[in-house]
Design a protein around this motif. Sequence first.
Motif, PDB file in Angstrom:
ATOM      1  N   PHE A  43       0.827  -1.200   0.000  1.00 29.27           N
ATOM      2  CA  PHE A  43       0.000   0.000   0.000  1.00 29.27           C
ATOM      3  C   PHE A  43       0.864   1.254   0.000  1.00 29.27           C
ATOM      4  N   LYS A  47      -3.790   4.320  -0.893  1.00 32.49           N
ATOM      5  CA  LYS A  47      -4.537   3.145  -0.450  1.00 32.49           C
ATOM      6  C   LYS A  47      -4.552   3.053   1.071  1.00 32.49           C
ATOM      7  N   LYS A  51      -7.849   2.800   3.465  1.00 32.06           N
ATOM      8  CA  LYS A  51      -7.996   1.716   4.438  1.00 32.06           C
ATOM      9  C   LYS A  51      -8.200   2.272   5.842  1.00 32.06           C
ATOM     10  N   SER A  76       5.724   2.010  -0.516  1.00 36.75           N
ATOM     11  CA  SER A  76       5.142   0.834  -1.151  1.00 36.75           C
ATOM     12  C   SER A  76       6.188   0.160  -2.025  1.00 36.75           C
TER      13      SER A  76
END
Length: 169
Positions: A43, A47, A51, A76
Amino acid sequence: MCSILKISRASYYKWLNKKPMEDKNSLLIKQIQEICEKNNRLFGYRKMTMKINKISEKPVNHKRIYRLMSLLDLQSVYRPRKRYPKNANKQQTAKNVLKRQFETSKPNEVWVTDITEIHIPGLPKLYLSSIVDLYDRSIVSYKLSLRNDSQLVDETLKLALKNNPGHVG
């Protein structure tokens, strides 16, 4: 003191009773680290923000997540792009029997085929293989698939032969 600094008393007391951001950030840092461990650091901050906003009651700004991930040195992991050969081996090519004469005198004399790639947002690509009769431009058969391969074409042709027993073959 508030009158000298030209600050309202309410603002002073609000500042005095304010909880430090480190408490909120420490909770966020724990959540970020847990999510990173579960997802093998796939991630990025975008993202991660989505989340965390699903988990928490109050939405968190993406800039804050970006800043905290930078402090933790959490980036990431990029997957390498697939490289496809530019000059693929050409397989068999059919002879040009029609020579651009697309008019026929009777049905089922000439069939042509095409594969169309269909993009639908949120779904994988679909491939539509169709066979058209050149006499009246009617669809003889069609088949949908998630893969563009020879099996798709074979199934479309088998379906066309099954549905049209009067074909010329």
